[in-house]
Design a protein around this motif. Structure first.
Motif, PDB file in Angstrom:
ATOM      1  N   GLY A 132       0.894  -1.352  -0.079  1.00 26.28           N
ATOM      2  CA  GLY A 132      -0.002  -0.186   0.151  1.00 26.28           C
ATOM      3  C   GLY A 132       0.660   1.258   0.098  1.00 26.28           C
ATOM      4  N   CYS A 133       1.857   1.325   0.705  1.00 24.80           N
ATOM      5  CA  CYS A 133       2.890   2.492   0.890  1.00 24.80           C
ATOM      6  C   CYS A 133       3.546   2.667  -0.506  1.00 24.80           C
ATOM      7  N   CYS A 134       3.873   1.524  -1.172  1.00 23.95           N
ATOM      8  CA  CYS A 134       4.309   1.566  -2.379  1.00 23.95           C
ATOM      9  C   CYS A 134       3.273   2.157  -3.483  1.00 23.95           C
ATOM     10  N   ILE A 135       2.123   1.622  -3.528  1.00 21.48           N
ATOM     11  CA  ILE A 135       1.061   2.363  -4.380  1.00 21.48           C
ATOM     12  C   ILE A 135       1.013   3.473  -4.037  1.00 21.48           C
ATOM     13  N   LEU A 136       0.705   4.052  -2.675  1.00 17.43           N
ATOM     14  CA  LEU A 136       0.586   5.482  -2.622  1.00 17.43           C
ATOM     15  C   LEU A 136       1.862   6.298  -2.953  1.00 17.43           C
ATOM     16  N   ALA A 137       3.186   5.656  -2.924  1.00 14.89           N
ATOM     17  CA  ALA A 137       4.108   6.700  -3.210  1.00 14.89           C
ATOM     18  C   ALA A 137       4.287   6.650  -4.660  1.00 14.89           C
ATOM     19  N   PHE A 138       3.790   5.886  -5.520  1.00 10.35           N
ATOM     20  CA  PHE A 138       3.889   5.871  -6.915  1.00 10.35           C
ATOM     21  C   PHE A 138       2.725   6.905  -7.288  1.00 10.35           C
ATOM     22  N   GLY A 139       1.609   6.949  -6.666  1.00 15.13           N
ATOM     23  CA  GLY A 139       0.491   7.818  -7.042  1.00 15.13           C
ATOM     24  C   GLY A 139       0.687   9.178  -6.802  1.00 15.13           C
ATOM     25  N   LEU A 140       1.427   9.414  -5.596  1.00 12.48           N
ATOM     26  CA  LEU A 140       1.963  11.016  -5.332  1.00 12.48           C
ATOM     27  C   LEU A 140       2.992  11.114  -6.393  1.00 12.48           C
ATOM     28  N   SER A 141       3.552  10.360  -6.718  1.00  8.63           N
ATOM     29  CA  SER A 141       4.760  10.767  -7.902  1.00  8.63           C
ATOM     30  C   SER A 141       4.153  11.316  -9.169  1.00  8.63           C
ATOM     31  N   ILE A 142       3.150  10.509  -9.552  1.00 13.68           N
ATOM     32  CA  ILE A 142       2.255  10.729 -10.716  1.00 13.68           C
ATOM     33  C   ILE A 142       1.363  12.126 -10.289  1.00 13.68           C
ATOM     34  N   GLU A 143       0.981  12.443  -9.238  1.00 18.38           N
ATOM     35  CA  GLU A 143       0.154  13.384  -9.211  1.00 18.38           C
ATOM     36  C   GLU A 143       0.810  14.870  -9.078  1.00 18.38           C
ATOM     37  N   VAL A 144       2.248  14.928  -8.354  1.00 15.71           N
ATOM     38  CA  VAL A 144       2.986  15.992  -8.321  1.00 15.71           C
ATOM     39  C   VAL A 144       3.808  16.561  -9.425  1.00 15.71           C
ATOM     40  N   ALA A 145       3.856  15.448 -10.206  1.00 18.97           N
ATOM     41  CA  ALA A 145       4.713  15.500 -11.607  1.00 18.97           C
ATOM     42  C   ALA A 145       4.299  16.638 -12.500  1.00 18.97           C
ATOM     43  N   PRO A 146       2.696  16.819 -12.649  1.00 19.87           N
ATOM     44  CA  PRO A 146       2.401  17.690 -13.626  1.00 19.87           C
ATOM     45  C   PRO A 146       2.560  19.149 -13.310  1.00 19.87           C
ATOM     46  N   ARG A 147       2.465  19.419 -11.816  1.00 18.71           N
ATOM     47  CA  ARG A 147       2.718  20.569 -11.269  1.00 18.71           C
ATOM     48  C   ARG A 147       1.392  21.588 -11.666  1.00 18.71           C
ATOM     49  N   VAL A 148       0.323  21.113 -11.260  1.00 19.51           N
ATOM     50  CA  VAL A 148      -0.969  21.747 -11.604  1.00 19.51           C
ATOM     51  C   VAL A 148      -1.500  22.541 -10.230  1.00 19.51           C
ATOM     52  N   ILE A 149      -2.256  21.852  -9.511  1.00 20.00           N
ATOM     53  CA  ILE A 149      -2.682  22.124  -8.277  1.00 20.00           C
ATOM     54  C   ILE A 149      -2.257  21.324  -7.276  1.00 20.00           C
TER      55      ILE A 149
END
Length: 156
Positions: A132-149
Motif C-alpha cells: 500500500g505504501c508503494c502504491i501510494l508513493a507511486f500515486g504521489l509521484s504521478i500526482e505532483v509531476a504535472p505541477r498543476v494544483i
C-alpha cells in the motif's frame, strides 16, 4: 502573412491546451492511484496515514463512508486555505474541490474493490502495508509531476 501568424498562434494555443489537459489527466490518474494506496494501507489493518485517520475513525463509528468523511475534511482544509491565504489564494486552486470529489469517491471505490483483503497474520498485514505504501508513493509521484494544483491536505 497575417493568416500564417494567426494559424501559428492558434496551433500553439491548441498545443498548449493539449499539454495542459494531459497534465490534468496525469494529476487525476495520480489521485486515483493515491486513493487505491490509501485503501490498501487501511485494509492492512495496522492503521492508516495521519491525514486519513480522522475520516477513517469517523467511518467506523458513523454512517457516512470513509470517502465521504474524507471529502468533508478536505473541504474544511480548502476553506482554511482561503481564510489563511486571503488575497494570495489563487482562484485556480478552487479546482481542489473537483480533485477532492474524485479522490474521495475513489477511496470508497477502492475500499469496495479491496473488500476481499483482510490479512489476519502479522506478516500478511506488513506485506499489505508495504504494498500500500508503494502504491501510494507511486500515486504521489504521478500526482505532483504535472505541477498543476495541490490537493487540500497539502495546500493547507
Amino acid at each position: 502573412m497575417s493568416e500564417l501568424v494567426a494559424s501559428i498562434r492558434s496551433s500553439v494555443s491548441r498545443a498548449e491546451a493539449g499539454r495542459l489537459a494531459l497534465r490534468y489527466l496525469c494529476f487525476a490518474a495520480g489521485l486515483i492511484v493515491n486513493s487505491f494506496g490509501i485503501a490498501f494501507i487501511t485494509k492492512a489493518a495496522l492503521g492508516t496515514s495521519p491525514i486519513s485517520s480522522i475520516p477513517y475513525v469517523l467511518d467506523l463509528r458513523f454512517q457516512p463512508t470513509f470517502g465521504e468523511f474524507t471529502f468533508v475534511l478536505n473541504m474544511v482544509y480548502i476553506v482554511a486555505q482561503v481564510v489563511l491565504l486571503r488575497r494570495d489564494f489563487q482562484p485556480i486552486q478552487l479546482l481542489q474541490v473537483v480533485a477532492n470529489l474524485v479522490f474521495s469517491a475513489f477511496i470508497d471505490v477502492s475500499m469496495g474493490l479491496l473488500s476481499w483483503l483482510a490479512p489476519a497474520a502479522l506478516p500478511a498485514q506488513l506485506g499489505s502495508l508495504a504494498l500500500g505504501c508503494c502504491i501510494l508513493a507511486f500515486g504521489l509521484s504521478i500526482e505532483v509531476a504535472p505541477r498543476v494544483i495541490v490537493v487540500p491536505g497539502e495546500g493547507i
